[in-house]
Design a protein around this motif. Sequence first.
Motif, PDB file in Angstrom:
ATOM      1  N   GLY A  16      33.661 -76.566  19.546  1.00  0.00           N
ATOM      2  CA  GLY A  16      34.184 -77.389  18.456  1.00  0.00           C
ATOM      3  C   GLY A  16      34.770 -78.686  18.960  1.00  0.00           C
ATOM      4  N   LEU A  17      35.509 -78.629  20.070  1.00  0.00           N
ATOM      5  CA  LEU A  17      36.120 -79.826  20.637  1.00  0.00           C
ATOM      6  C   LEU A  17      35.061 -80.835  21.060  1.00  0.00           C
ATOM      7  N   ILE A  18      34.010 -80.374  21.725  1.00  0.00           N
ATOM      8  CA  ILE A  18      32.944 -81.269  22.190  1.00  0.00           C
ATOM      9  C   ILE A  18      32.238 -81.922  21.006  1.00  0.00           C
ATOM     10  N   PHE A  19      31.905 -81.131  19.991  1.00  0.00           N
ATOM     11  CA  PHE A  19      31.254 -81.691  18.806  1.00  0.00           C
ATOM     12  C   PHE A  19      32.193 -82.637  18.056  1.00  0.00           C
TER      13      PHE A  19
ATOM     14  N   TRP B 140      39.541 -74.745  15.538  1.00  0.00           N
ATOM     15  CA  TRP B 140      40.713 -73.938  15.208  1.00  0.00           C
ATOM     16  C   TRP B 140      40.347 -72.501  14.876  1.00  0.00           C
ATOM     17  N   THR B 141      39.096 -72.262  14.514  1.00  0.00           N
ATOM     18  CA  THR B 141      38.628 -70.875  14.383  1.00  0.00           C
ATOM     19  C   THR B 141      38.611 -70.214  15.756  1.00  0.00           C
ATOM     20  N   GLY B 142      38.084 -70.933  16.746  1.00  0.00           N
ATOM     21  CA  GLY B 142      38.095 -70.429  18.113  1.00  0.00           C
ATOM     22  C   GLY B 142      39.503 -70.210  18.621  1.00  0.00           C
TER      23      GLY B 142
ATOM     24  N   ALA C 279      42.160 -69.540  16.828  1.00  0.00           N
ATOM     25  CA  ALA C 279      42.735 -68.377  16.149  1.00  0.00           C
ATOM     26  C   ALA C 279      42.279 -67.086  16.811  1.00  0.00           C
ATOM     27  N   ILE C 280      41.036 -67.060  17.264  1.00  0.00           N
ATOM     28  CA  ILE C 280      40.525 -65.881  17.969  1.00  0.00           C
ATOM     29  C   ILE C 280      41.250 -65.725  19.302  1.00  0.00           C
ATOM     30  N   CYS C 281      41.440 -66.819  20.006  1.00  0.00           N
ATOM     31  CA  CYS C 281      42.158 -66.787  21.301  1.00  0.00           C
ATOM     32  C   CYS C 281      43.596 -66.328  21.141  1.00  0.00           C
ATOM     33  N   ALA C 282      44.315 -66.976  20.250  1.00  0.00           N
ATOM     34  CA  ALA C 282      45.746 -66.710  20.082  1.00  0.00           C
ATOM     35  C   ALA C 282      45.995 -65.358  19.425  1.00  0.00           C
TER      36      ALA C 282
ATOM     37  N   PHE D 281      46.537 -71.442  10.166  1.00  0.00           N
ATOM     38  CA  PHE D 281      46.196 -72.846  10.425  1.00  0.00           C
ATOM     39  C   PHE D 281      44.683 -73.058  10.365  1.00  0.00           C
ATOM     40  N   ALA D 282      43.924 -72.116  10.902  1.00  0.00           N
ATOM     41  CA  ALA D 282      42.464 -72.213  10.846  1.00  0.00           C
ATOM     42  C   ALA D 282      41.978 -72.194   9.398  1.00  0.00           C
ATOM     43  N   VAL D 283      42.547 -71.299   8.591  1.00  0.00           N
ATOM     44  CA  VAL D 283      42.174 -71.221   7.175  1.00  0.00           C
ATOM     45  C   VAL D 283      42.523 -72.525   6.456  1.00  0.00           C
TER      46      VAL D 283
END
Length: 260
Positions: A159-162, A205-207, A209-212, A220-222
């Motif tokens: 997501g960050l790269i895109f 932020w979906t990624g 949320a999975i990490c955290a 926050f992702a939602v």
Amino acid sequence: MLDYIPNDQTIVTYVFPYMWLISSVLVVFLEIVLNIKATYGRYNTSGSGISARLAWFIQELPSFFVPCFLLYYHQSSLSMTKFAIIGLFLIHYFQRVFIYPMLIRGGKNSSYSTTISAFCFCCINAYAIAQEILAYHVYPKDYLFSLQFISGAIIFFIGLIFNLQADSILRNLRKDDKQRDYKIPRGGLFEYVSGANFLAESIEWTGYAICAWTLPAFAFAVFTWANIGLGRAIHHHQFYLDKFKDTYPKNRKAIIPFIL
């Protein structure tokens, strides 16, 4: 100093996240059903307010410095796992605070109300996410090597790269600060959706949320998906359709490739 900040676990773990989840529903209603647009960028028709560069810097600033302060405050109990998870958050916001605003070309002013509300949101959101991770959440000792962390980190960096690519594409549509006209963005995810930058950040932020794996990070992702992934992206898509009419790519969707 933290005596003046709500640091009760119930507030951090549940109250703030549920505020964002409820706000997500409200944002979708206001932006999609009522078609109300946040007054920054192309939708600030009055032209008044704070310059785009300064507004982005001010409103995003808490998202970098609040976690930094909490890292210092909790340094005695800091583990490598928690440092790594907070580090991902700081990577995004270092770019958003110190790099992105300086690269903006021809951005329109942001209204005072939008900038202030975004600043307040970033204060609360950064505090809730970082405090939950650093003070309350317990991770297994080998969590950094777990499939959950690794997969979440991969999604985050994709997501960050895109996101960086989409920002670059949009920025290069204008030669300098004086150019104000709009062009059709092409390349990267823009070949599939009008809100490529919004899709990329929502993926980020979906990624995360999975990490955290905490409720504040999930909320926050939602909220990100609701606010920019749906509302802002759909508004941008309609803007392009209205402005470029028959010349706009017919197969391009608003936010979800081939679907929406």
